[in-house]
Scaffold this active site. Structure first.
Site, PDB file in Angstrom:
ATOM      1  CB  SER A   1      -0.720   0.003   1.409  1.00  0.00           C
ATOM      2  OG  SER A   1      -1.248   1.254   1.769  1.00  0.00           O
ATOM      3  N   GLY A   2       0.554   2.277  -0.700  1.00  0.00           N
ATOM      4  CA  GLY A   2       1.138   3.409  -0.780  1.00  0.00           C
ATOM      5  C   GLY A   2       0.903   4.167   0.252  1.00  0.00           C
ATOM      6  CG  LEU A   3      -2.495   5.442   3.915  1.00  0.00           C
ATOM      7  CD1 LEU A   3      -2.141   6.796   3.869  1.00  0.00           C
ATOM      8  CD2 LEU A   3      -4.040   4.993   3.956  1.00  0.00           C
TER       9      LEU A   3
ATOM     10  CG  ASP B   1      -0.854   7.923  -0.095  1.00  0.00           C
ATOM     11  OD1 ASP B   1       0.188   7.480  -0.990  1.00  0.00           O
ATOM     12  OD2 ASP B   1      -1.865   7.367  -0.128  1.00  0.00           O
TER      13      ASP B   1
ATOM     14  CG  ASP C   1      -1.136   1.991  -4.146  1.00  0.00           C
ATOM     15  OD1 ASP C   1      -1.240   2.537  -5.162  1.00  0.00           O
ATOM     16  OD2 ASP C   1      -1.574   2.513  -2.984  1.00  0.00           O
TER      17      ASP C   1
ATOM     18  CG  ASP D   1       0.976   6.023  -5.339  1.00  0.00           C
ATOM     19  OD1 ASP D   1       0.297   5.597  -4.856  1.00  0.00           O
ATOM     20  OD2 ASP D   1       2.039   6.663  -4.840  1.00  0.00           O
TER      21      ASP D   1
ATOM     22  CD  GLU E   1      -3.808   6.279  -7.448  1.00  0.00           C
ATOM     23  OE1 GLU E   1      -3.680   5.283  -6.489  1.00  0.00           O
ATOM     24  OE2 GLU E   1      -3.947   7.360  -6.831  1.00  0.00           O
TER      25      GLU E   1
ATOM     26  CE  LYS F   1      -1.843   8.842  -3.768  1.00  0.00           C
ATOM     27  NZ  LYS F   1      -2.139   7.562  -3.881  1.00  0.00           N
TER      28      LYS F   1
ATOM     29  CG  ASN G   1      -5.323   8.343   0.825  1.00  0.00           C
ATOM     30  OD1 ASN G   1      -6.422   8.418   1.286  1.00  0.00           O
ATOM     31  ND2 ASN G   1      -4.583   7.175   0.827  1.00  0.00           N
ATOM     32  CB  SER G   2      -8.682   7.705  -2.994  1.00  0.00           C
ATOM     33  OG  SER G   2      -8.062   7.209  -3.939  1.00  0.00           O
TER      34      SER G   2
ATOM     35  NE  ARG H   1      -6.810   3.556  -6.564  1.00  0.00           N
ATOM     36  CZ  ARG H   1      -6.337   3.722  -5.278  1.00  0.00           C
ATOM     37  NH1 ARG H   1      -5.345   2.702  -4.805  1.00  0.00           N
ATOM     38  NH2 ARG H   1      -6.536   4.652  -4.580  1.00  0.00           N
TER      39      ARG H   1
ATOM     40  CG  HIS I   1     -10.709   3.394  -4.293  1.00  0.00           C
ATOM     41  ND1 HIS I   1     -11.193   2.454  -3.336  1.00  0.00           N
ATOM     42  CD2 HIS I   1      -9.422   4.069  -3.768  1.00  0.00           C
ATOM     43  CE1 HIS I   1     -10.498   2.767  -2.270  1.00  0.00           C
ATOM     44  NE2 HIS I   1      -9.630   3.819  -2.480  1.00  0.00           N
TER      45      HIS I   1
HETATM   46  C1  SPV Z   1      -3.484   2.425  -0.608  1.00  0.00           C
HETATM   47  O1  SPV Z   1      -3.442   1.545   0.077  1.00  0.00           O
HETATM   48  O2  SPV Z   1      -2.618   3.361  -0.496  1.00  0.00           O
HETATM   49  C2  SPV Z   1      -4.769   2.789  -1.663  1.00  0.00           C
HETATM   50  C3  SPV Z   1      -5.981   2.323  -0.974  1.00  0.00           C
HETATM   51  O3  SPV Z   1      -4.419   3.450  -2.565  1.00  0.00           O
HETATM   52  S1  SPV Z   1      -6.892   3.789  -0.425  1.00  0.00           S
HETATM   53  O4  SPV Z   1      -5.729   4.454   0.755  1.00  0.00           O
HETATM   54  O5  SPV Z   1      -7.965   3.216   0.157  1.00  0.00           O
HETATM   55  O6  SPV Z   1      -7.067   4.866  -1.617  1.00  0.00           O
HETATM   56 MG    MG Z   2      -2.265   4.100  -2.524  1.00  0.00          MG
END
Ligand code: SPV
Ligand code: MG
Length: 292
Positions: A43-45, A55, A82, A84, A111, A117, A119-120, A156, A187
């Site tokens: 996971s990027g986060l 992130d 991930d 990004d 994505e 980027k 975070n979503s 994504r 997502h």
């Molecule tokens: C991540 O885990 O970094 C994601 C998923 O991209 S989310 O944080 O839910 O967008």
């Molecule tokens: Mg991410």
């Protein structure tokens, strides 16, 4: 042993609902494998948070690569990165794929947003989406760059995150599918699963669809099975659990100025050694060091 790329491809194409669990360093990756998961979401986060940065691509892609190498070495299950937005344009994406293959990573997800980027879940509705044609070029470049035919490229779709509706999400899914993506992540930041279910209803089984139910976690997993999603990604819970545990332990030790009330609550040092594989080194020393 089945190659990690093939393992991930099998999960993606499996007739059963499969699960990837987040990890963010060698230790957490090992814990995820020992728990019984068949694959890892890098996971990027959580990788950025473990590094103490945001992130927002503050960690460079080669710094992420270094983390991935430790995760890969510590485990025998496949890792989906991930990735990004791919850390640049199509050219950066194809170099990324080459380096990921060299490090034993089984696949990458990119994505359709813009570098750097965000975070979503941070002001998602204000986030610009990538141009469809430009993003398709990245997918094609990734697919052309892979040397292992089983390396997985997931596209994504952030259309729902950015406040667009189902038609835009479907238009993008079709374009990315045509460009060669092996699967789609759809997502959503809603607390209910309406968007992703509506998407799957329309999309059918044109290609595998992966979901990340961070926000709509109250939806029973059986619903995802019934809709025939391919993979559920639990994207950040190991990291969050670690933060909870670290915050509590730090606070207790600070206020009590003693380890008395914490020692029984945390794993012994011997468990750290076991996770590190200390025993293997002791045995190797017997084989390779001069014995007196
Ligand atoms: C991540 O885990 O970094 C994601 C998923 O991209 S989310 O944080 O839910 O967008
Ligand atoms: Mg991410």
């Amino acid at each position: 042993m089945v190659r990690k790329t093939k393992q991930l491809r099998q999960l993606l194409n499996s007739q059963y609902l499969e699960f990837l669990m987040e990890a963010h360093n060698g230790l957490s990756a090992k814990i995820v494998e020992e728990a019984g998961f068949k694959g890892i979401w890098a996971s990027g986060l959580s990788i950025s948070s473990a590094m103490g940065v945001r992130d927002n691509n503050e960690a460079s892609w080669t710094q992420v690569l270094e983390v991935l190498e430790f995760m890969c070495d510590a485990t025998s299950i496949p890792i989906l990165l991930d990735g990004d937005t791919g850390y640049g344009n199509f050219n950066n994406v194809r170099r990324l794929v080459k380096k990921l293959e060299q490090r034993g990573i089984a696949g990458v997800c990119i994505e359709d947003k813009v570098f750097p980027k965000t975070n979503s879940f941070i002001n998602g509705a204000t986030q610009p989406l990538a141009d469809i044609g430009e993003f398709c070029g990245k997918i094609k470049a990734a697919k052309d760059a892979q040397s292992d035919e089983d390396f997985v490229v997931i596209a994504r779709i952030e259309a729902f995150i950015a406040g667009w509706g189902l038609p835009e999400a479907l238009k993008r899914a079709e374009a990315y599918h045509q460009a060669g993506a092996d699967g789609i992540i759809i997502h959503s930041s809603l607390r209910v699963s309406d968007e992703i279910l509506a998407f799957k209803q329309e999309w059918g089984d044109r290609c595998p669809v992966v979901i990340i139910p961070t926000k709509y976690y109250t939806t029973p997993t059986q619903v995802f099975r019934d809709y025939q999603f391919s993979i559920v990604i639990w994207a950040n819970q190991i990291c969050r659990a670690a933060i909870t545990a670290m915050q509590q332990a730090a606070k207790t030790i600070l206020t009590e100025e003693s380890l008395l009330n914490i020692e029984e609550e945390i794993i012994p040092v011997s468990e750290v050694f076991r996770l590190q594989g200390a025993l293997e080194l002791q045995e190797a020393e017997k084989r390779y060091l001069p014995q007196n």
